[in-house]
Design a protein around this motif. Structure first.
Motif, PDB file in Angstrom:
ATOM      1  N   LEU A   1      36.998  63.109  58.731  1.00  0.00           N
ATOM      2  CA  LEU A   1      38.320  63.690  58.504  1.00  0.00           C
ATOM      3  C   LEU A   1      38.188  65.004  57.724  1.00  0.00           C
ATOM      4  O   LEU A   1      38.779  66.024  58.073  1.00  0.00           O
ATOM      5  CB  LEU A   1      39.202  62.714  57.715  1.00  0.00           C
TER       6      LEU A   1
ATOM      7  N   SER B   1      44.478  67.218  61.510  1.00  0.00           N
ATOM      8  CA  SER B   1      44.663  68.658  61.333  1.00  0.00           C
ATOM      9  C   SER B   1      45.973  69.092  61.979  1.00  0.00           C
ATOM     10  O   SER B   1      46.429  68.468  62.943  1.00  0.00           O
ATOM     11  CB  SER B   1      43.514  69.419  61.977  1.00  0.00           C
ATOM     12  N   ASP B   2      46.528  70.161  61.462  1.00  0.00           N
ATOM     13  CA  ASP B   2      47.783  70.755  61.947  1.00  0.00           C
ATOM     14  C   ASP B   2      49.021  69.926  61.604  1.00  0.00           C
ATOM     15  O   ASP B   2      50.082  70.115  62.186  1.00  0.00           O
ATOM     16  CB  ASP B   2      47.746  71.040  63.462  1.00  0.00           C
TER      17      ASP B   2
ATOM     18  N   ASN C   1      36.804  67.720  59.970  1.00  0.00           N
ATOM     19  CA  ASN C   1      37.817  68.169  60.932  1.00  0.00           C
ATOM     20  C   ASN C   1      38.831  69.084  60.265  1.00  0.00           C
ATOM     21  O   ASN C   1      39.184  70.135  60.793  1.00  0.00           O
ATOM     22  CB  ASN C   1      38.554  66.969  61.536  1.00  0.00           C
ATOM     23  N   ARG C   2      39.311  68.656  59.117  1.00  0.00           N
ATOM     24  CA  ARG C   2      40.336  69.469  58.444  1.00  0.00           C
ATOM     25  C   ARG C   2      39.768  70.819  57.995  1.00  0.00           C
ATOM     26  O   ARG C   2      40.467  71.819  58.012  1.00  0.00           O
ATOM     27  CB  ARG C   2      40.958  68.722  57.257  1.00  0.00           C
TER      28      ARG C   2
ATOM     29  N   ARG D   1      37.832  72.513  59.616  1.00  0.00           N
ATOM     30  CA  ARG D   1      37.746  73.381  60.803  1.00  0.00           C
ATOM     31  C   ARG D   1      39.108  73.814  61.328  1.00  0.00           C
ATOM     32  O   ARG D   1      39.186  74.482  62.361  1.00  0.00           O
ATOM     33  CB  ARG D   1      36.993  72.644  61.932  1.00  0.00           C
ATOM     34  N   THR D   2      40.184  73.483  60.638  1.00  0.00           N
ATOM     35  CA  THR D   2      41.535  73.759  61.138  1.00  0.00           C
ATOM     36  C   THR D   2      41.717  75.198  61.617  1.00  0.00           C
ATOM     37  O   THR D   2      42.318  75.447  62.646  1.00  0.00           O
ATOM     38  CB  THR D   2      42.577  73.464  60.036  1.00  0.00           C
ATOM     39  N   TYR D   3      41.212  76.131  60.855  1.00  0.00           N
ATOM     40  CA  TYR D   3      41.507  77.546  61.167  1.00  0.00           C
ATOM     41  C   TYR D   3      40.289  78.288  61.692  1.00  0.00           C
ATOM     42  O   TYR D   3      40.189  79.506  61.534  1.00  0.00           O
ATOM     43  CB  TYR D   3      42.070  78.249  59.923  1.00  0.00           C
TER      44      TYR D   3
ATOM     45  N   GLN E   1      38.880  66.379  68.296  1.00  0.00           N
ATOM     46  CA  GLN E   1      38.564  67.223  67.143  1.00  0.00           C
ATOM     47  C   GLN E   1      39.421  66.913  65.926  1.00  0.00           C
ATOM     48  O   GLN E   1      39.408  67.661  64.941  1.00  0.00           O
ATOM     49  CB  GLN E   1      38.767  68.687  67.512  1.00  0.00           C
TER      50      GLN E   1
ATOM     51  N   ARG F   1      42.666  66.933  65.790  1.00  0.00           N
ATOM     52  CA  ARG F   1      43.932  67.657  65.711  1.00  0.00           C
ATOM     53  C   ARG F   1      45.033  66.769  66.252  1.00  0.00           C
ATOM     54  O   ARG F   1      44.824  66.031  67.203  1.00  0.00           O
ATOM     55  CB  ARG F   1      43.869  68.930  66.569  1.00  0.00           C
TER      56      ARG F   1
ATOM     57  N   LYS G   1      49.221  77.438  61.830  1.00  0.00           N
ATOM     58  CA  LYS G   1      49.190  76.997  63.228  1.00  0.00           C
ATOM     59  C   LYS G   1      50.525  76.366  63.580  1.00  0.00           C
ATOM     60  O   LYS G   1      50.969  75.462  62.885  1.00  0.00           O
ATOM     61  CB  LYS G   1      48.125  75.905  63.378  1.00  0.00           C
TER      62      LYS G   1
END
Ligand SMILES: Cc1cc2nc3c(=O)[nH]c(=O)nc-3n(C[C@H](O)[C@H](O)[C@H](O)COP(=O)(O)OP(=O)(O)OC[C@H]3O[C@@H](n4cnc5c(N)ncnc54)[C@H](O)[C@@H]3O)c2cc1C
Ligand code: FES
Lengths: 473, 277
Positions: free
Chosen positions: B251, A256-257, B254-255, B257-259, A355, A357, A284
């Motif tokens: 994966l 993520s991000d 998780n993605r 839940r990014t925001y 998580q 990220r 983000k």
């Protein structure tokens, strides 16, 4: 009168927002000439008998002529001359790489600084936008010839082709996938380099010529090129750009991000994530962010990240500064704003937290070896130089490639091995009858003005073909 | 602008819109989706197509109120218009004669599995459907899914209606008892993941419809990337259907839940702004 004037070898500088100011806002960086500055700069033009600047322009703008009109304080005439060849001057004046085109060929460049053609072009376009009462009512005096042309994509290639065909009387419809017209000009290039209002103004001009723009239309899905040909369109111009992002293909890249530059810029520019929560689309950046790549797109993404509040922004590039494909001016603007360049550095893998990220990137150092096919010195990894940079987010700005949606749904459209549409450069013709193509879809990621040049050439060829003056091969 | 021809509240927070979109209706196929943006400041969100009517020129979507965006969407009524409605996107679900096909759906995804079950049946399959809900009040379209299935099993987590338990329990029994050729599972990501874990030991090919965050829906941004069989795919153009046993579920979650923080913030603002009236 004809007294020989002494030529100033330096151009009139363009006022800019200071780096400290501008890195905190999305307003335009370069503020544009005032009337006096424009006239002073225009007066440096030698008005050469054989102007070579024009040959450097992919759409052959009558450069000395429009500059002469500025000197003569005849702005409506300057607008008329400029727009005769270029339907999108406010855009070109801001984003064209003039230093490798018209300005490079300027005769003044032999002795000093070439005339600032781009800045003057912008000045004329901005003057016109500020004086709407002057611009003539377009379109009204254009008589339709009853022939329909469909254009796929509303980036610079599509808009230019549409404007040129509409001026010749064709009924043009542009089909655009996104919810606004303009292509990369709207979703990619940031507000601080190219205000969206400027783009919208030029899109509106194209519409005023009678061009219809249908948004939300993904061709290949909602309708196909073959259906257009069956349903009354005499010719099709494909200008869907090269929109598919490339990734590094290293471990951890889907954490993520981690964004493609396309996603990061689309969220920022098109969806206005910098105005979240007033606008619904979030983004983000965190405190530390790394941008991978060395082109204009990497510069734009890094500068957006700064403006979105990142404290440290890195550009990580595997060669050295001189090999960076970004325009010199943009590279300088980027550095001035405080983006940190980590050169001769390549990422090996991204590291994530519990998580999922991204929290760090492992990089290694490079050195330059012999030149490769591109003529640039090949970067070679230096063993044992691995190191870790802590980051909160990352942007991959490696470039884009053509999206397969149209080729995979169009019968008989031949592609090159890079996935671009095989196109005759002079005319824009493809392997398929009555289908033309131009812009990034034909060349791979290039420039606004080269896309416009392709749109213009295709319009000329489509016109010749539909008037029966030329035949398909 | 795309006019809402009809609105139906399927439960208190699951809504159906029938939207005027003739060109999309002509092309839509089971398993595809549309991208919707409700207003000038809105995000682009993907919603699976739950039905279409070529004659009427309409496309039906069903969505659940989760964040600020879907709450705003839910405020629209029949006669109002949606600003942007783009599609049909993604690859259609693979429809063939496989034999016995089990269609599993949870929550609002009941609506999206109906056209798939119908198409599977029309292709000559025996269709057994399982629909799962948290509780009795949330049950909808039992008859509709039943009418396109040879058998229908309804579960509620709390046992307040029909069979008590999760959808994976009857799914496992079917796999043990019958010769199942294919399973289609659509619903919340955890539900799809557990269906996948249930079918894997039986080696029955299982198709799921993934719902990562999207922006353009055309393969332009890569926001929707998922990992399937260790390869990165763009769900909007390579999917949304994928082989469940190959999906990297962690994966994906998780993605998704990014925001989460931003969504909470937007929801909070939305709630405070609406309660002021
Ligand atoms: C961040 C960034 C910065 C840049 N900066 C500069 C710069 O400073 N100077 C410069 O000269 N160039 C710059 N470029 C490059 C330049 O923007 C492109 O070369 C140019 O826009 C290409 O024009 P085009 O008309 O071919 O395609 P695009 O501008 O890509 O437009 C294509 C349009 O077609 C639409 N489309 C795609 N597929 C479909 C479909 N199936 N159906 C319908 N519509 C479809 C797309 O949504 C898009 O709107 C930059 C590019 C980027 C990404
Ligand atoms: S949503 Fe952008 S590529 Fe899939």
């Amino acid at each position: 009168m004809a007294e020989k004037k002494k030529i100033n070898l330096n151009r009139v500088p363009i006022p800019k927002q200071s780096p400290e100011m501008r890195r905190k806002n999305f307003s335009e960086v370069a503020l544009g000439y005032t009337g006096e500055q424009a006239i002073e700069e225009a007066n440096r033009c030698l008005q050469c008998k054989k102007p070579s600047c024009k040959d450097g322009c992919p759409v052959n703008v009558d450069i000395p002529e429009f500059i002469k009109a500025i000197c003569d304080h005849d702005m409506p005439e300057a607008v008329r001359i400029l727009k005769g060849k270029n339907s999108l001057p406010g855009i070109c004046g801001r984003v064209c790489p003039q230093e490798t085109q018209c300005e490079m060929r300027c005769n003044l460049a032999k002795k000093g600084a070439p005339i600032a053609i781009g800045r003057l072009e912008r000045y004329v376009a901005d003057w016109e936008r500020a004086h709407p009462e002057i611009s003539e009512k377009q379109g009204e005096h254009i008589k339709s010839n009853g022939k329909k042309v469909a254009i796929v994509g509303s980036g610079p290639a599509g808009l230019t082709c549409a404007a040129d065909l509409a001026k010749r009387g064709y009924e043009v419809t542009i089909f655009e996938a996104l919810h606004v017209a303009g292509g990369v000009l709207m979703y990619g290039i940031p507000e601080f380099r190219l205000p969206k209002q400027v783009v919208q103004g030029e899109v509106d001009y194209v519409k005023s010529l009678g061009v219809e723009i249908k948004l939300d239309q993904i061709i290949g899905k909602i309708a196909t090129v073959d259906e257009f040909l069956e349903n009354g369109y005499a010719a099709i111009f494909l200008a869907p750009g090269a929109g598919a992002p490339m990734f590094l293909n290293i471990p951890g890249e889907n954490l993520s991000d981690i964004y493609s530059a396309n996603e990061f810029l689309t969220r920022t520019n098109l969806m206005k994530a910098y105005l979240f929560p007033e606008y619904d689309t979030p983004i983000k950046v965190g405190k530390r962010i790394a941008v991978f790549g060395g082109g204009n797109v990497a510069m734009d993404a890094s500068r957006c990240a700064l403006r979105l509040g990142a404290e440290e922004v890195y550009i990580i590039y595997r060669r050295s500064k001189v090999e960076m494909p970004a325009r010199l001016e943009e590279r300088e603007n980027t550095e001035e704003e405080g983006v940190i360049f980590k050169l001769l550095t390549n990422p090996r893998k991204f590291i994530g937290d519990e998580q999922g990220r991204v929290k760090a990137v492992e990089c290694y150092e490079m050195e330059l070896g012999e030149p490769d096919e591109s003529g640039r010195r090949r970067p070679i990894p230096k063993p044992g130089t691995e190191f870790i940079i802590d980051i909160d987010a990352a942007i991959i700005a490696l470039g884009t490639q053509p999206n397969p949606i149209i080729p995979s749904t169009t019968k008989g459209l031949e592609l090159t091995r890079w996935g671009t549409v095989k196109t005759d450069e002079a005319t824009g013709r493809t392997s398929k009858d009555r289908v033309w193509c131009g812009g990034d879809m034909a060349t791979g990621a290039a420039t606004v003005i080269s896309a416009m040049g392709a749109g213009k050439r295709a319009a000329t060829d489509i016109d010749a073909y539909l008037q029966g003056k030329s035949e398909l091969p | 602008m795309y006019k809402i021809l009809a609105k139906e509240d399927l439960t208190s927070d699951i809504h159906l819109f029938k939207v005027e979109a003739p060109a999309i209706a002509r092309k839509a196929q089971a398993g595809q989706f549309v991208i919707v943006r409700s207003g000038e400041e809105g995000e682009r969100i993907p919603l699976t197509i739950a039905g279409w009517d070529k004659e009427e020129g309409s496309v039906t979507i069903v969505f659940m109120e989760v964040g600020a965006t879907t709450r705003k969407l839910a405020l629209l009524n029949s006669g109002d218009s949606i600003l942007n409605f783009v599609g049909p996107l993604g690859r259609p679900t693979e429809i063939e004669k496989f034999g016995t096909v089990v269609c599993v759906a949870g929550g609002f995804a009941i609506a999206t599995i109906v056209p798939i079950a119908r198409a599977m049946r029309e292709a000559g399959n025996k269709v057994i459907s399982i629909m799962g809900f948290r509780t009795r009040e949330l049950v909808f379209w039992e008859e509709r899914l039943g009418s396109v299935s040879d058998e229908l099993i309804v579960t509620t987590d709390d046992g307040s209606y029909k069979r008590k338990g999760l959808v994976t329990e009857p799914l496992k029994e079917l796999l043990q008892e019958a010769e199942v050729a294919r399973v289609i599972a659509i619903g919340p990501t955890v539900m799809m993941k557990f269906c996948s874990l249930t079918t894997k030991p039986f080696g029955v090919k299982t198709i799921v419809s993934l719902n990562p965050i999207m922006v353009d829906g055309t393969g332009m941004c890569g926001c929707c990337r998922v990992s399937v069989g260790d390869e990165t795919k763009f769900a909007c153009v390579d999917g949304p259907d994928f082989d469940a046993h190959e999906v990297d579920w962690d994966l994906l979650m998780n993605r998704q839940r990014t925001y989460l923080d931003e969504e909470r913030e937007a929801l909070r603002l939305w709630e405070t702004s609406t309660t002021r009236f």
